[in-house]
Structure formats: structure tokens, C-alpha cells
Design a protein around this motif. Structure first.
Motif, short mmCIF file in Angstrom:
data_model
loop_
_atom_site.label_atom_id
_atom_site.label_comp_id
_atom_site.label_asym_id
_atom_site.label_seq_id
_atom_site.Cartn_x
_atom_site.Cartn_y
_atom_site.Cartn_z
N HIS A 109 5.40 -6.84 6.02
CA HIS A 109 6.16 -7.91 5.39
C HIS A 109 7.24 -7.34 4.48
O HIS A 109 7.10 -6.25 3.92
CB HIS A 109 5.22 -8.79 4.57
CG HIS A 109 5.79 -10.12 4.21
ND1 HIS A 109 6.54 -10.32 3.07
CD2 HIS A 109 5.70 -11.33 4.82
CE1 HIS A 109 6.90 -11.59 3.01
NE2 HIS A 109 6.40 -12.23 4.06
N ASN A 110 8.32 -8.10 4.32
CA ASN A 110 9.37 -7.70 3.39
C ASN A 110 8.87 -7.79 1.95
O ASN A 110 8.09 -8.67 1.61
CB ASN A 110 10.61 -8.60 3.53
CG ASN A 110 11.31 -8.42 4.87
OD1 ASN A 110 11.30 -7.32 5.42
ND2 ASN A 110 11.90 -9.48 5.38
N LEU A 111 9.33 -6.88 1.13
CA LEU A 111 8.97 -6.93 -0.28
C LEU A 111 9.72 -8.06 -0.97
O LEU A 111 10.88 -8.30 -0.69
CB LEU A 111 9.30 -5.59 -0.96
CG LEU A 111 8.42 -4.41 -0.59
CD1 LEU A 111 8.91 -3.15 -1.29
CD2 LEU A 111 6.97 -4.67 -0.95
N GLY B 247 0.82 -1.21 0.00
CA GLY B 247 0.00 0.00 0.00
C GLY B 247 0.85 1.25 0.00
O GLY B 247 1.79 1.37 0.79
N LEU B 248 0.51 2.19 -0.87
CA LEU B 248 1.27 3.44 -0.96
C LEU B 248 0.75 4.46 0.05
O LEU B 248 -0.45 4.74 0.11
CB LEU B 248 1.17 4.03 -2.37
CG LEU B 248 1.67 3.16 -3.53
CD1 LEU B 248 1.68 3.96 -4.83
CD2 LEU B 248 3.06 2.60 -3.25
N ALA B 249 1.66 5.01 0.85
CA ALA B 249 1.28 6.03 1.83
C ALA B 249 0.76 7.27 1.09
O ALA B 249 1.29 7.64 0.05
CB ALA B 249 2.49 6.41 2.68
N TYR B 250 -0.27 7.89 1.60
CA TYR B 250 -0.94 7.51 2.84
C TYR B 250 -2.26 6.77 2.58
O TYR B 250 -2.67 5.92 3.36
CB TYR B 250 -1.23 8.77 3.68
CG TYR B 250 0.01 9.39 4.25
CD1 TYR B 250 0.67 8.81 5.34
CD2 TYR B 250 0.55 10.54 3.69
CE1 TYR B 250 1.80 9.38 5.87
CE2 TYR B 250 1.69 11.10 4.21
CZ TYR B 250 2.34 10.53 5.29
OH TYR B 250 3.47 11.08 5.79
N LYS B 251 -2.95 7.12 1.54
CA LYS B 251 -4.29 6.57 1.34
C LYS B 251 -4.29 5.08 1.05
O LYS B 251 -5.28 4.39 1.29
CB LYS B 251 -5.01 7.34 0.22
CG LYS B 251 -5.38 8.76 0.63
CD LYS B 251 -6.09 9.51 -0.47
CE LYS B 251 -6.48 10.90 -0.01
NZ LYS B 251 -7.14 11.69 -1.08
N GLY B 252 -3.18 4.56 0.57
CA GLY B 252 -3.10 3.13 0.30
C GLY B 252 -2.93 2.28 1.54
O GLY B 252 -3.10 1.06 1.48
N LEU C 141 -2.60 -13.41 1.94
CA LEU C 141 -1.43 -12.71 1.43
C LEU C 141 -0.88 -11.76 2.49
O LEU C 141 -1.63 -11.06 3.17
CB LEU C 141 -1.78 -11.90 0.19
CG LEU C 141 -1.93 -12.65 -1.14
CD1 LEU C 141 -2.24 -11.66 -2.25
CD2 LEU C 141 -0.66 -13.41 -1.48
N PRO C 142 0.46 -11.70 2.62
CA PRO C 142 1.06 -10.71 3.51
C PRO C 142 0.97 -9.33 2.88
O PRO C 142 0.77 -9.20 1.66
CB PRO C 142 2.51 -11.17 3.62
CG PRO C 142 2.77 -11.88 2.33
CD PRO C 142 1.48 -12.54 1.96
N PHE C 143 1.12 -8.30 3.71
CA PHE C 143 1.08 -6.94 3.17
C PHE C 143 2.08 -6.05 3.88
O PHE C 143 2.58 -6.37 4.98
CB PHE C 143 -0.33 -6.35 3.28
CG PHE C 143 -0.80 -6.06 4.68
CD1 PHE C 143 -0.62 -4.80 5.25
CD2 PHE C 143 -1.42 -7.04 5.43
CE1 PHE C 143 -1.05 -4.53 6.54
CE2 PHE C 143 -1.87 -6.79 6.72
CZ PHE C 143 -1.68 -5.52 7.28
N CYS C 144 2.39 -4.95 3.25
CA CYS C 144 3.25 -3.94 3.85
C CYS C 144 2.88 -2.58 3.27
O CYS C 144 2.10 -2.48 2.33
CB CYS C 144 4.73 -4.24 3.60
SG CYS C 144 5.24 -4.11 1.88
N PHE C 145 3.42 -1.54 3.87
CA PHE C 145 3.21 -0.18 3.36
C PHE C 145 4.43 0.66 3.70
O PHE C 145 5.28 0.24 4.51
CB PHE C 145 1.92 0.44 3.91
CG PHE C 145 1.76 0.36 5.39
CD1 PHE C 145 2.30 1.34 6.22
CD2 PHE C 145 1.07 -0.69 5.98
CE1 PHE C 145 2.15 1.27 7.59
CE2 PHE C 145 0.91 -0.77 7.35
CZ PHE C 145 1.46 0.22 8.17
N ASN C 146 4.52 1.81 3.08
CA ASN C 146 5.70 2.64 3.25
C ASN C 146 5.44 3.87 4.10
O ASN C 146 4.31 4.33 4.23
CB ASN C 146 6.25 3.07 1.89
CG ASN C 146 5.30 4.01 1.16
OD1 ASN C 146 4.13 3.70 0.97
ND2 ASN C 146 5.80 5.16 0.74
N ARG C 147 6.50 4.37 4.69
CA ARG C 147 6.49 5.69 5.31
C ARG C 147 6.90 6.71 4.27
O ARG C 147 7.66 6.40 3.35
CB ARG C 147 7.49 5.76 6.46
CG ARG C 147 7.21 4.84 7.64
CD ARG C 147 8.28 5.09 8.71
NE ARG C 147 8.01 4.35 9.93
CZ ARG C 147 8.57 3.18 10.24
NH1 ARG C 147 9.42 2.62 9.39
NH2 ARG C 147 8.29 2.58 11.37
#
Length: 216
Positions: free
Chosen positions: A114-116, A69-74, A93-99
């Protein structure tokens, strides 16, 4: 139009996520409409939104190993999507997002979750000229040996990118991935054409597409 697409348009209009008026976009373009996914802000809203994303992913038959997910709305969207995939389709599925900014203390870094790894499904809300997505992919590829499987958004505005191609075609060609949307602006136009009190907004959307829209 497929029923679930109509349902999503109605949902977006009801929550005033899809609005009509005069809006200045990040791209510099002046638009007669705006899509603000930040207005999906209740538990019921975000749960329903995640279900739409999960449905679009399953229907498109794309393969992915991690949701990003892309910060912030994602960020809330990717969380809701992961939950919906597990609840309705038994896909875990695992997920992650960025700062936006790299954290210099604690666990540090720019990613949470999760790691990309290979076959990333990027999740965002809207694609106009694709700048945010291109910048994110560039950062991902700089730091990780990964590949992008797909990009999925709520709304594809179906606009030209930075050159003569559509923003979607530019991304698909550059990163060899699919770009999927729950709805696109043509879906919205088709919906509005059936609503008598939406003629004014429909005319403005058609005029805008003549200036910035793709031919297809």
C-alpha cells in the motif's frame, strides 16, 4: 508483569530468539544478550508473533492508517500483524514494506504494498539506539507527505540514544509519535529475577544497564 508479557518472554526464550552470551551490536556496544526475531521462522511462530503485535497495538489505543514494516525483519512481522489485527480484532489495515535497494525495473521504486499516507505505524523488531528507525523515518518524510503515528517493536532495550536521552525519548520527541514495545529489558529482568538458574545472566544484564541503560 502483565501475563501476555510473561508469555512473550517465555515464547522468545523457548525459540532461542532471546539469547544470553557475548554479542557485538550494530551500535558497537558489547551486550550480554541478543534478540533475533529471525528465529521466529515457522508458520505457527510468525502467526503467534503477529498476535502479540496486534494485541500491543490495540491495547495502546494508537491510531494508524497503514502498517509499515522495515526491511528485512519487519517484513514478515508486518504481514503477520495485519493478518492478526483482521482475524482477532476485525481491524483491516493495509500494509507495506521497503526494499533495501530501489528497484529500477518492473514496477520500480522502493516500497511494496500500500502507498504510505498519514498516521503510519512503523513495525520493527528491536530498538537499541534507534538508528535504523531514524533513517527510515527520514526517508519516508523526504518522499511522502506523511506523519508517523507510532513505532512498535518486540523489545525495547531501554538504552541511551546518541546523546543523553533514551533512544525512545529521542524518537518520540523528534517525530511526535509514540514508541511501543511488547516487552522491554526491565520486563526481562523482572522475569529472570524469579528464575533461580538465571542469576548469572541477571547480574550481567544489570551491569550492562548501569553502563548503557536509561534511568527509568
Amino acid at each position: 508483569m502483565v501475563d501476555w508479557k510473561q508469555e512473550f518472554i517465555k515464547f522468545s526464550l523457548k525459540k532461542k530468539v532471546l539469547q544470553f552470551g557475548d554479542f557485538q551490536l550494530k551500535s558497537g556496544r558489547k551486550s550480554p544478550y541478543f534478540f533475533n526475531s529471525g528465529l521466529f521462522y515457522t508458520g505457527k511462530d510468525i502467526s503467534k508473533l503477529g498476535k502479540f503485535y496486534a494485541h500491543a497495538i490495540v491495547e495502546s489505543k494508537i491510531n494508524g492508517n497503514v502498517l509499515y514494516g522495515l526491511a528485512y525483519k519487519g517484513i514478515p512481522i508486518v504481514t503477520a500483524t495485519a493478518f492478526a489485527l483482521n482475524k482477532y480484532y476485525n481491524i483491516n489495515l493495509p500494509f507495506c514494506f521497503n526494499r533495501k535497494k530501489i528497484k529500477q525495473y518492473g514496477e520500480g521504486g522502493q516500497l511494496i504494498g500500500h502507498n504510505l499516507k498519514k498516521n503510519i505505524i512503523i513495525i520493527d523488531d528491536v530498538i537499541t539506539v534507534g538508528t535504523a528507525i531514524k533513517n527510515s523515518v527520514k526517508k519516508i518524510e523526504e518522499k511522502n507527505k506523511t506523519s508517523i503515528s507510532a513505532v512498535i517493536v518486540s523489545l525495547d532495550r531501554q538504552e541511551l540514544g546518541n546523546k543523553t536521552n533514551s533512544a525512545v525519548k529521542e524518537i518520540e520527541s523528534k517525530y511526535t509519535c509514540k514508541v511501543i514495545s511488547i516487552i522491554n529489558i526491565q520486563d526481562v529482568i523482572n522475569y529472570l529475577s524469579e528464575e533461580k538458574d538465571m542469576k548469572f545472566n541477571l547480574n550481567k544484564l544489570n551491569n550492562y544497564r548501569l553502563q548503557y541503560g536509561t534511568k527509568k
